[in-house]
Motif scaffolding. Structure first.
Motif, PDB file in Angstrom:
ATOM      1  N   UNK A  89     -29.818  18.621  41.972  1.00 20.09           N
ATOM      2  CA  UNK A  89     -28.770  17.655  41.175  1.00 20.09           C
ATOM      3  C   UNK A  89     -27.781  18.451  40.652  1.00 20.09           C
ATOM      4  N   UNK A  90     -28.332  19.880  40.338  1.00 17.93           N
ATOM      5  CA  UNK A  90     -27.497  20.891  39.638  1.00 17.93           C
ATOM      6  C   UNK A  90     -26.355  21.023  40.625  1.00 17.93           C
ATOM      7  N   UNK A  91     -26.539  21.321  41.813  1.00 19.55           N
ATOM      8  CA  UNK A  91     -25.603  21.430  42.743  1.00 19.55           C
ATOM      9  C   UNK A  91     -24.542  20.430  42.793  1.00 19.55           C
ATOM     10  N   UNK A  92     -25.205  19.039  42.793  1.00 16.03           N
ATOM     11  CA  UNK A  92     -24.082  17.957  42.951  1.00 16.03           C
ATOM     12  C   UNK A  92     -23.339  17.849  41.656  1.00 16.03           C
ATOM     13  N   UNK A  93     -23.904  17.990  40.597  1.00 13.38           N
ATOM     14  CA  UNK A  93     -23.084  18.022  39.277  1.00 13.38           C
ATOM     15  C   UNK A  93     -21.994  19.115  39.139  1.00 13.38           C
ATOM     16  N   UNK A  94     -22.356  20.361  39.756  1.00 14.62           N
ATOM     17  CA  UNK A  94     -21.597  21.488  39.795  1.00 14.62           C
ATOM     18  C   UNK A  94     -20.385  21.249  40.730  1.00 14.62           C
ATOM     19  N   UNK A  95     -20.684  20.654  41.651  1.00 15.90           N
ATOM     20  CA  UNK A  95     -19.307  20.349  42.833  1.00 15.90           C
ATOM     21  C   UNK A  95     -18.552  19.155  42.055  1.00 15.90           C
ATOM     22  N   UNK A  96     -19.057  18.377  41.269  1.00 14.77           N
ATOM     23  CA  UNK A  96     -18.214  17.433  40.509  1.00 14.77           C
ATOM     24  C   UNK A  96     -17.380  18.186  39.619  1.00 14.77           C
ATOM     25  N   UNK A  97     -17.997  18.946  38.904  1.00 10.38           N
ATOM     26  CA  UNK A  97     -17.364  19.658  37.742  1.00 10.38           C
ATOM     27  C   UNK A  97     -16.220  20.706  38.233  1.00 10.38           C
ATOM     28  N   UNK A  98     -16.674  21.185  39.412  1.00  6.44           N
ATOM     29  CA  UNK A  98     -15.532  22.175  39.959  1.00  6.44           C
ATOM     30  C   UNK A  98     -14.308  21.146  40.318  1.00  6.44           C
ATOM     31  N   UNK A  99     -14.633  20.363  41.137  1.00  4.89           N
ATOM     32  CA  UNK A  99     -13.581  19.511  41.591  1.00  4.89           C
ATOM     33  C   UNK A  99     -12.519  18.946  40.363  1.00  4.89           C
ATOM     34  N   UNK A 100     -13.153  18.330  39.316  1.00  5.94           N
ATOM     35  CA  UNK A 100     -12.279  17.843  38.181  1.00  5.94           C
ATOM     36  C   UNK A 100     -11.965  18.979  37.364  1.00  5.94           C
ATOM     37  N   UNK A 101     -12.559  19.925  37.052  1.00  5.48           N
ATOM     38  CA  UNK A 101     -12.192  21.348  36.556  1.00  5.48           C
ATOM     39  C   UNK A 101     -10.669  21.895  37.006  1.00  5.48           C
ATOM     40  N   UNK A 102     -10.756  22.171  38.378  1.00  6.79           N
ATOM     41  CA  UNK A 102      -9.578  22.694  38.891  1.00  6.79           C
ATOM     42  C   UNK A 102      -8.770  21.729  39.030  1.00  6.79           C
ATOM     43  N   UNK A 103      -8.916  20.466  39.274  1.00  4.35           N
ATOM     44  CA  UNK A 103      -7.776  19.311  38.779  1.00  4.35           C
ATOM     45  C   UNK A 103      -7.008  19.442  37.521  1.00  4.35           C
ATOM     46  N   UNK A 104      -8.079  19.693  36.648  1.00  3.05           N
ATOM     47  CA  UNK A 104      -7.334  19.686  35.163  1.00  3.05           C
ATOM     48  C   UNK A 104      -6.414  21.226  35.235  1.00  3.05           C
ATOM     49  N   UNK A 105      -7.100  22.095  35.813  1.00  2.00           N
ATOM     50  CA  UNK A 105      -6.204  23.374  35.863  1.00  2.00           C
ATOM     51  C   UNK A 105      -4.953  23.285  36.424  1.00  2.00           C
ATOM     52  N   UNK A 106      -4.836  22.855  37.286  1.00  2.88           N
ATOM     53  CA  UNK A 106      -3.718  22.615  38.006  1.00  2.88           C
ATOM     54  C   UNK A 106      -2.677  21.669  37.546  1.00  2.88           C
ATOM     55  N   UNK A 107      -3.032  20.521  36.902  1.00  9.22           N
ATOM     56  CA  UNK A 107      -2.381  19.867  36.237  1.00  9.22           C
ATOM     57  C   UNK A 107      -1.725  20.609  35.048  1.00  9.22           C
ATOM     58  N   UNK A 108      -2.594  21.340  34.326  1.00  8.39           N
ATOM     59  CA  UNK A 108      -2.211  21.970  32.931  1.00  8.39           C
ATOM     60  C   UNK A 108      -1.112  23.082  33.453  1.00  8.39           C
TER      61      UNK A 108
END
Lengths: 100, 169
Positions: free
Chosen positions: A64-83
């Motif tokens: 479950x940690x890995x699943x949440x980490x994958x979601x976090x990385x996807x959303x986080x990098x999306x935010x970084x790119x938008x920023x």
């Protein structure tokens, strides 16, 4: 068999590196990588306990940690790119658009 | 020192050295590639700990997914040769103090506690994990799948080129 303590100390070391990265680096992508380091160290701790207790529950938590980490990385990098598109920077101390 | 000990030391060295490079390297691309070795080293330690299925998952998801994502992030936001980074004067001393206290506390707890251990379980873990997924952990499993779907859509939304245009780059 290697004592459990060695795995735990190793994961403590890995966690420390992650904390250092989050605290002293300015590039937000490096901060991301450091967060992944910390998640990995926690996973290592969980797997260590799981192995030395003969109980697979710890490994379930890691999934479950890995699943949440994958979601976090996807959303986080999306935010970084938008920023980056908006502000042309990836330094955390220059990103202050949420500050009023 | 037998064979398993040597393997453990090798993997531990890989993990520690590459994590050090991730945090302290001046080139961001070097950090990203060094993270690859950290993930592989952790996967190796999982194998040593009898977690075979988890080791494969680690390689698939971290190396195949998250690391690629991070590399895309690096290449979309930086010109790769940039030499910036490092805080300079940004509070290195308080950071060092806090980190030293934190790591000392964690390592002390780990080292001085008498951990209760049971005899190790041999053999593959896949069957036990699958059974747990479909019985005790069915609800978290479904919630995780919904979370992944939401994250997928959300990430695509956030990173889209422009809000008004359809199918931006």
């Amino acid at each position: 068999m290697i004592p459990l303590d060695y795995y735990l100390i190793l994961s403590a070391l890995l966690f420390t590196f992650g904390v250092i990265g989050v605290v002293i680096r300015r590039n937000v992508i490096i901060v991301f990588m450091s967060i992944e380091l910390m998640l990995n160290s926690v996973n290592l701790t969980l797997v260590g306990y799981s192995a030395y207790l003969g109980d697979p529950t710890g490994q379930m938590l890691v999934f479950f940690v890995i699943a949440v980490a994958a979601a976090e990385a996807a959303v986080g990098l999306g935010i970084v790119i938008a920023l980056f598109r908006l502000r042309r920077t990836v330094n955390v101390d220059e990103i202050n658009i949420l500050k009023w | 020192m037998d064979f398993v000990d040597i393997i453990f030391v090798v993997f531990a060295l890989i993990v520690v050295v590459s994590a050090f490079i991730v945090v302290f390297s001046r080139s961001i691309i070097r950090s990203a590639f060094s993270l690859l070795f950290t993930f592989f080293g952790v996967a190796g330690l999982y194998v040593l700990l009898n977690a075979d299925f988890l080791a494969v998952t680690q390689v698939l998801i971290y190396v195949g997914g998250i690391l690629i994502l991070i590399l895309f992030g690096v290449m979309l936001t930086t010109n790769v040769v940039s030499v910036e980074i490092k805080t300079g004067t940004l509070q290195t001393v308080p950071a060092a103090v806090i980190v030293a206290v934190l790591s000392g506390t964690i390592a002390g707890i780990f080292w001085f506690t008498e951990w209760h251990t049971a005899p190790a379980r041999e053999g593959p873990t896949t069957k036990a994990l699958g059974t747990l997924f479909m019985t005790d952990y069915l609800l978290p499993f479904e919630i995780a799948s919904i979370l992944l779907l939401v994250a997928l859509i959300g990430a695509a939304m956030i990173a889209r080129h422009e809000r008004g245009t359809e199918g931006g780059r």
